[in-house]
Design an enzyme around this catalytic site. Structure first.
Site, PDB file in Angstrom:
ATOM      1  N   ASP A 103       0.889  -1.134  -0.036  1.00 30.95           N
ATOM      2  CA  ASP A 103       0.081   0.073   0.098  1.00 30.95           C
ATOM      3  C   ASP A 103       0.698   1.203   0.145  1.00 30.95           C
ATOM      4  O   ASP A 103       0.640   2.295  -0.313  1.00 30.95           O
ATOM      5  CB  ASP A 103      -1.049  -0.124   1.257  1.00 30.95           C
ATOM      6  CG  ASP A 103      -1.953  -1.172   0.949  1.00 30.95           C
ATOM      7  OD1 ASP A 103      -1.624  -2.374   1.437  1.00 30.95           O
ATOM      8  OD2 ASP A 103      -3.231  -0.739   0.364  1.00 30.95           O
TER       9      ASP A 103
HETATM   10  O1  MRU Z   1      -7.723  -2.993   2.992  1.00 34.12           O
HETATM   11  P1  MRU Z   1      -7.548  -3.491   1.480  1.00 34.12           P
HETATM   12  O2  MRU Z   1      -8.101  -4.621   1.082  1.00 34.12           O
HETATM   13  O3  MRU Z   1      -7.410  -2.281   0.517  1.00 34.12           O
HETATM   14  O4  MRU Z   1      -5.835  -3.735   1.406  1.00 34.12           O
HETATM   15  C1  MRU Z   1      -5.167  -4.019   0.298  1.00 34.12           C
HETATM   16  C2  MRU Z   1      -3.749  -4.545   0.410  1.00 34.12           C
HETATM   17  O5  MRU Z   1      -3.025  -4.617   1.484  1.00 34.12           O
HETATM   18  C3  MRU Z   1      -3.014  -4.927  -0.845  1.00 34.12           C
HETATM   19  O6  MRU Z   1      -2.162  -6.179  -0.479  1.00 34.12           O
HETATM   20  C4  MRU Z   1      -2.500  -3.627  -1.643  1.00 34.12           C
HETATM   21  O7  MRU Z   1      -3.254  -2.726  -1.492  1.00 34.12           O
HETATM   22  C5  MRU Z   1      -2.127  -4.064  -2.838  1.00 34.12           C
HETATM   23  S1  MRU Z   1      -3.206  -4.294  -3.918  1.00 34.12           S
HETATM   24  C6  MRU Z   1      -2.682  -4.608  -5.571  1.00 34.12           C
END
Ligand code: MRU
Length: 350
Positions: free
Chosen positions: A243
């Site tokens: 993220d």
């Molecule tokens: O809370 P989320 O489902 O948005 O978290 C998503 C993640 O942590 C993913 O690993 C990250 O965003 C990468 S998506 C290509």
């Protein structure tokens, strides 16, 4: 055909409601930036790249209907709406990066024209390009990752991933799941393992769904099974998404990623982060500066709307954690190539 989290045509945006998957596939309309903010905040759409694209496209569809008296009024609207959108979820940097790029493109276009419609078209086109650029970046991440992993592989690889980083988290193909797809498409994947990813269950609800849909051989494990799996020598590498990656390589990703990296280091299993360069935030020196979103307690206490936890218990529900750069032992796989985590600041030189 791969699953589609985002459906877009000029003036029309829909997202697949990921709260209902895998039982129901329902697309919901996103008519303006308030809808955009809401679907991101409630996690009807989630995953760092998908959040960024839906945020920017929600502005594009809003602009396609709105009327502005002047270029200055339109510009002020774009700036204000982007500032609002970035408050929807704080940890993933992609929406902030995309919002900055969109605002800068709008400022540049405003210097070149006094025509409101022309300015509106430039902003819409810029947002639309993010959709196609993301798919191209993900395919490149997949190819670089597969090249790198297979360089030294003696036989087929078993790869473990966490959370959901596939078509549902991006405009298409995926990042860490894109690497798994590329290895599979070369006939070199023994098996993918995906974790359930408590508490929101992105692994069992979304990644498992994508892997079955893509007919990739895959096994679901609960989050607490990963140490036993690695001890038994059943995993050749771990590949996760991101993220936000800080300048020193520290990486925020879904809660549980850090403990996965600790376990991988203990068992000498290489640990990779796969992410587009838009996930790298060189403005932050280390992961200690990354804001970590805390989600409502109800998302931990309940599963699919049913309360499981004992009444009266308190809950701590961080959505992400930070994996220190030194535990990302394999490296960071970007659309430009693979870098040691500590050298992520050099990504622009690749
Ligand atoms: O809370 P989320 O489902 O948005 O978290 C998503 C993640 O942590 C993913 O690993 C990250 O965003 C990468 S998506 C290509």
């Amino acid at each position: 055909m791969s699953l589609e989290a985002i459906r877009y045509a000029p003036g029309r945006l829909e997202v697949l409601d990921q709260l209902l998957l895998p039982r129901q596939s329902v697309y919901i309309p996103v008519r303006d930036t308030d809808d955009g903010w809401r679907v991101i905040n409630t996690m009807q759409v989630r995953g760092a790249p998908a959040i960024a694209i839906v945020g920017c496209l929600s502005l594009a569809v809003e602009l396609s209907r709105a009327k502005f008296a002047s270029v200055d009024e339109l510009l002020a609207h774009v700036r204000g709406r982007l500032q609002h959108l970035v408050t929807s979820r704080p940890t993933a940097v992609n929406l902030q990066t995309a919002a900055r790029a969109l605002a800068a493109a709008a400022e540049r276009a405003a210097e070149a024209t006094t025509d409101v419609d022309q300015l509106r078209d430039s902003v819409v086109t810029e947002a639309e390009q993010m959709l196609s650029a993301d798919v191209a970046d993900n395919r490149a991440i997949g190819e670089h990752g597969a090249d790198h992993l297979l360089r030294t592989a003696a036989g087929p690889l078993a790869l473990l991933t966490h959370c959901n980083t596939g078509s549902l988290a991006t405009a298409g193909y995926g990042t860490a799941l894109g690497v798994i797809r590329s290895v599979h498409s070369r006939g070199r994947l023994a098996r993918a393992f995906c974790t359930e990813t408590r508490p929101y269950m992105q692994g069992s609800r979304l990644t498992a769904y994508e892997l079955v849909h893509e007919q990739i051989p895959a096994t679901l494990v609960c989050d607490s099974a990963v140490a036993a799996l690695m001890r038994d020598g059943r995993v050749h590498a771990v590949v996760v998404g991101a993220d936000r990656v800080a300048a020193n390589g520290d990486t925020a990703n879904k809660i549980g990623t850090y403990q996965l990296a600790v376990v991988a280091a203990h068992h000498s299993v290489p640990f990779y982060v796969a992410a587009p360069s838009t996930s790298i935030d060189l403005g932050l020196a280390s992961g200690a500066e990354i804001p970590i979103e805390e989600r409502p307690a109800a998302e931990l206490l309940c599963v699919a709307g049913h309360r499981l936890a004992a009444d009266g218990i308190a809950a701590w529900n961080p959505a992400f954690d930070v994996t220190p750069s030194n535990l990302i032992t394999g490296g960071i796989i970007t659309e430009k190539g693979v870098l040691p985590a500590a050298d992520v600041g050099r990504v622009a030189d690749l």
